[in-house]
Design a protein around this motif. Structure first.
Motif, short mmCIF file in Angstrom:
data_model
loop_
_atom_site.label_atom_id
_atom_site.label_comp_id
_atom_site.label_asym_id
_atom_site.label_seq_id
_atom_site.Cartn_x
_atom_site.Cartn_y
_atom_site.Cartn_z
N THR A 151 0.87 -1.18 0.00
CA THR A 151 0.00 0.00 0.00
C THR A 151 0.90 1.22 0.00
O THR A 151 1.74 1.39 0.89
CB THR A 151 -0.94 0.01 1.22
OG1 THR A 151 -1.76 -1.15 1.16
CG2 THR A 151 -1.83 1.26 1.21
N MET A 152 0.74 2.03 -1.02
CA MET A 152 1.56 3.22 -1.21
C MET A 152 0.68 4.46 -1.12
O MET A 152 -0.47 4.45 -1.57
CB MET A 152 2.24 3.17 -2.58
CG MET A 152 3.01 1.89 -2.88
SD MET A 152 4.41 1.59 -1.79
CE MET A 152 5.55 2.84 -2.36
N VAL A 153 1.23 5.53 -0.53
CA VAL A 153 0.49 6.78 -0.39
C VAL A 153 1.23 7.88 -1.16
O VAL A 153 2.44 8.04 -1.01
CB VAL A 153 0.34 7.18 1.09
CG1 VAL A 153 -0.37 8.52 1.23
CG2 VAL A 153 -0.41 6.10 1.86
N ALA A 154 0.47 8.63 -1.97
CA ALA A 154 1.04 9.73 -2.75
C ALA A 154 1.20 10.96 -1.86
O ALA A 154 0.33 11.25 -1.03
CB ALA A 154 0.13 10.05 -3.93
N LYS A 155 2.31 11.67 -2.04
CA LYS A 155 2.60 12.87 -1.26
C LYS A 155 2.83 14.05 -2.20
O LYS A 155 3.44 13.90 -3.25
CB LYS A 155 3.86 12.66 -0.40
CG LYS A 155 3.74 11.56 0.64
CD LYS A 155 2.76 11.93 1.72
CE LYS A 155 2.72 10.90 2.83
NZ LYS A 155 1.83 11.34 3.92
N ASP A 156 2.35 15.23 -1.78
CA ASP A 156 2.60 16.43 -2.57
C ASP A 156 3.95 17.03 -2.18
O ASP A 156 4.67 16.47 -1.34
CB ASP A 156 1.44 17.43 -2.46
CG ASP A 156 1.29 18.03 -1.06
OD1 ASP A 156 2.22 17.93 -0.23
OD2 ASP A 156 0.22 18.61 -0.80
N GLU A 157 4.28 18.16 -2.77
CA GLU A 157 5.59 18.79 -2.52
C GLU A 157 5.76 19.26 -1.07
O GLU A 157 6.87 19.50 -0.63
CB GLU A 157 5.84 19.95 -3.49
CG GLU A 157 4.75 21.01 -3.54
CD GLU A 157 3.52 20.62 -4.38
OE1 GLU A 157 2.49 21.28 -4.23
OE2 GLU A 157 3.59 19.66 -5.17
N ASN A 158 4.65 19.33 -0.30
CA ASN A 158 4.72 19.73 1.11
C ASN A 158 4.65 18.53 2.05
O ASN A 158 4.56 18.70 3.26
CB ASN A 158 3.59 20.71 1.44
CG ASN A 158 3.69 21.98 0.62
OD1 ASN A 158 4.77 22.56 0.51
ND2 ASN A 158 2.59 22.39 0.03
N GLY A 159 4.66 17.32 1.49
CA GLY A 159 4.60 16.12 2.31
C GLY A 159 3.20 15.73 2.75
O GLY A 159 3.03 14.81 3.55
#
Length: 179
Positions: free
Chosen positions: A111-119
């Protein structure tokens, strides 16, 4: 926005070297786990167009040993998408390059979680289910999540009822000495 699983499928093949082996001459499980995490990251990042982190790994069974000198191929595909997370299905096979014999060594689900440039968690594209197999994989991922939730609540310290487990544990290779 939605994407087909084939748009983010990834595979890698690597020759297993003596430096990857354990003391018995077989490839170290930790090395294979590292490769699995890398390919899960690549597949999830390709699907989401974001940096991704590993949230959990569901069931890693090492089915067959891998020998030094074999080629190991890892294949990854998106099986499920939530709002910010996805389940990456992984298959690991080894091939003896002298005989051509291929062995299934492992299947697992990351299970992978996507992160934006601010974490912060980032919204991801949904998954287009275009075959019976893709629908089965998606439904199976949901069922696995439900089993995990149920297992977590059953063995939660505040909910655990010891009397429900004592007789079964006594039948195992354990000795209970409660004070």
């Amino acid at each position: 926005m939605y994407k087909h699983a084939k748009e983010s499928q990834v595979s890698i093949t690597e020759l297993m070297l003596p430096s990857h082996s354990n003391f018995s001459g077989k490839i170290h499980g930790g090395h294979i786990l590292n490769l699995m995490d890398q390919i899960a990251f690549a597949c999830a990042s390709k699907h989401s167009n974001h940096y991704c982190v590993t949230a959990s790994v569901n069931k890693v069974d090492f089915l067959n040993p891998i020998d030094v000198g074999e080629l190991v191929t890892l294949k990854a595909s998106i099986n499920y998408t939530g709002r910010t997370s996805m389940v990456v299905g992984l298959r690991v096979e080894s091939e003896n390059i002298q005989t051509g014999k291929v062995k299934h060594c492992n299947s697992s689900y990351f299970t992978m979680v996507a992160k934006d440039e601010n974490g912060k968690n980032a919204k991801i594209p949904g998954l287009i289910l275009d075959s019976e197999q893709s629908v089965r994989r998606f439904a199976r991922s949901i069922a696995r999540q439900e089993q995990t939730r149920k297992r977590s609540s059953t063995f939660n310290a505040s909910e655990f009822k010891i009397e429900e487990h004592i007789d079964f544990i006594k039948s195992q290779n354990a000795k209970i000495e409660l004070k």
